[in-house]
Scaffold this motif. Structure first.
Motif, PDB file in Angstrom:
ATOM      1  N   GLY A   1      12.232  12.343  10.354  1.00  0.00           N
ATOM      2  CA  GLY A   1      11.683  11.596   9.231  1.00  0.00           C
ATOM      3  C   GLY A   1      10.194  11.349   9.355  1.00  0.00           C
ATOM      4  N   THR A   2       9.550  11.174   8.211  1.00  0.00           N
ATOM      5  CA  THR A   2       8.131  10.822   8.156  1.00  0.00           C
ATOM      6  C   THR A   2       7.950   9.739   7.103  1.00  0.00           C
ATOM      7  OG1 THR A   2       5.888  11.706   7.923  1.00  0.00           O
ATOM      8  CG2 THR A   2       7.557  12.659   6.476  1.00  0.00           C
ATOM      9  N   GLN A   3       7.172   8.723   7.444  1.00  0.00           N
ATOM     10  CA  GLN A   3       7.001   7.565   6.568  1.00  0.00           C
ATOM     11  C   GLN A   3       5.999   7.866   5.471  1.00  0.00           C
ATOM     12  OE1 GLN A   3       8.496   4.302   6.700  1.00  0.00           O
ATOM     13  NE2 GLN A   3       7.473   4.096   4.713  1.00  0.00           N
ATOM     14  N   VAL A   4       6.374   7.546   4.247  1.00  0.00           N
ATOM     15  CA  VAL A   4       5.467   7.596   3.103  1.00  0.00           C
ATOM     16  C   VAL A   4       5.385   6.194   2.520  1.00  0.00           C
ATOM     17  CG1 VAL A   4       5.109   8.477   0.773  1.00  0.00           C
ATOM     18  CG2 VAL A   4       5.918  10.011   2.582  1.00  0.00           C
ATOM     19  N   THR A   5       4.178   5.667   2.425  1.00  0.00           N
ATOM     20  CA  THR A   5       3.963   4.338   1.863  1.00  0.00           C
ATOM     21  C   THR A   5       2.979   4.454   0.705  1.00  0.00           C
ATOM     22  OG1 THR A   5       4.332   3.328   4.023  1.00  0.00           O
ATOM     23  CG2 THR A   5       3.254   1.977   2.334  1.00  0.00           C
ATOM     24  N   VAL A   6       3.387   3.952  -0.452  1.00  0.00           N
ATOM     25  CA  VAL A   6       2.552   4.020  -1.645  1.00  0.00           C
ATOM     26  C   VAL A   6       2.192   2.592  -2.055  1.00  0.00           C
ATOM     27  CG1 VAL A   6       2.329   4.866  -3.995  1.00  0.00           C
ATOM     28  CG2 VAL A   6       3.742   6.113  -2.349  1.00  0.00           C
ATOM     29  N   SER A   7       0.926   2.304  -2.066  1.00  0.00           N
ATOM     30  CA  SER A   7       0.465   0.963  -2.431  1.00  0.00           C
ATOM     31  C   SER A   7       0.111   0.899  -3.910  1.00  0.00           C
ATOM     32  CB  SER A   7      -0.731   0.575  -1.579  1.00  0.00           C
ATOM     33  OG  SER A   7      -1.813   1.453  -1.838  1.00  0.00           O
ATOM     34  N   SER A   8       0.291  -0.270  -4.482  1.00  0.00           N
ATOM     35  CA  SER A   8       0.005  -0.442  -5.925  1.00  0.00           C
ATOM     36  C   SER A   8      -1.437  -0.833  -6.168  1.00  0.00           C
ATOM     37  CB  SER A   8       0.940  -1.499  -6.512  1.00  0.00           C
ATOM     38  OG  SER A   8       0.773  -2.713  -5.812  1.00  0.00           O
TER      39      SER A   8
END
Length: 122
Positions: free
Chosen positions: A115-122
């Motif tokens: 797995g690889t973390q994807v973080t999307v900020s608003s």
């Protein structure tokens, strides 16, 4: 046996793009259908996209249709997930998986990456 290693995750602002890669070793990737799944904290693992062994057929989860594109390069033993127009709800750990069949169900897939973390900020 197939070993899968994802890369390309990170932090991105909403509306941006990321490309994930999944490199395979152990056996040739062209023998397998490949898929991407994702899992957010407290939620079940969710189907994102799948591609058949030749790349001639693809399938997408409803939440990513029109924004994400799955592709593969069998010569490089690598599968990609191009993610455009990212949204905060796309935040999750993204996993690639391999199976003899192209399917949306988690239990069909025999091999998984870490797995690889994807973080999307608003």
């Amino acid at each position: 046996q197939v070993q899968l290693v994802e890369s390309g995750g990170g932090l991105m602002q909403a509306g941006g793009s990321l490309r994930l890669s999944c490199a395979a070793s152990g056996r040739t990737l062209s023998s397998y259908s490949m898929a991407w799944f994702r899992q957010a904290p407290g939620k079940e693992r969710e189907f994102v996209a799948a591609i058949n062994w030749s790349g001639s057929s693809t399938d997408y989860g409803d939440s990513v249709k029109g924004r994400f594109t799955i592709s593969r390069d069998n010569a490089k033993n690598t599968v990609y997930l191009q993610m455009n127009s990212l949204k905060p709800e796309d935040t999750a750990v993204y996993y690639c998986a391999a199976s003899r069949w192209t399917d949306e169900r988690v239990r069909i897939y025999d091999y998984w990456g870490q797995g690889t973390q994807v973080t999307v900020s608003s």
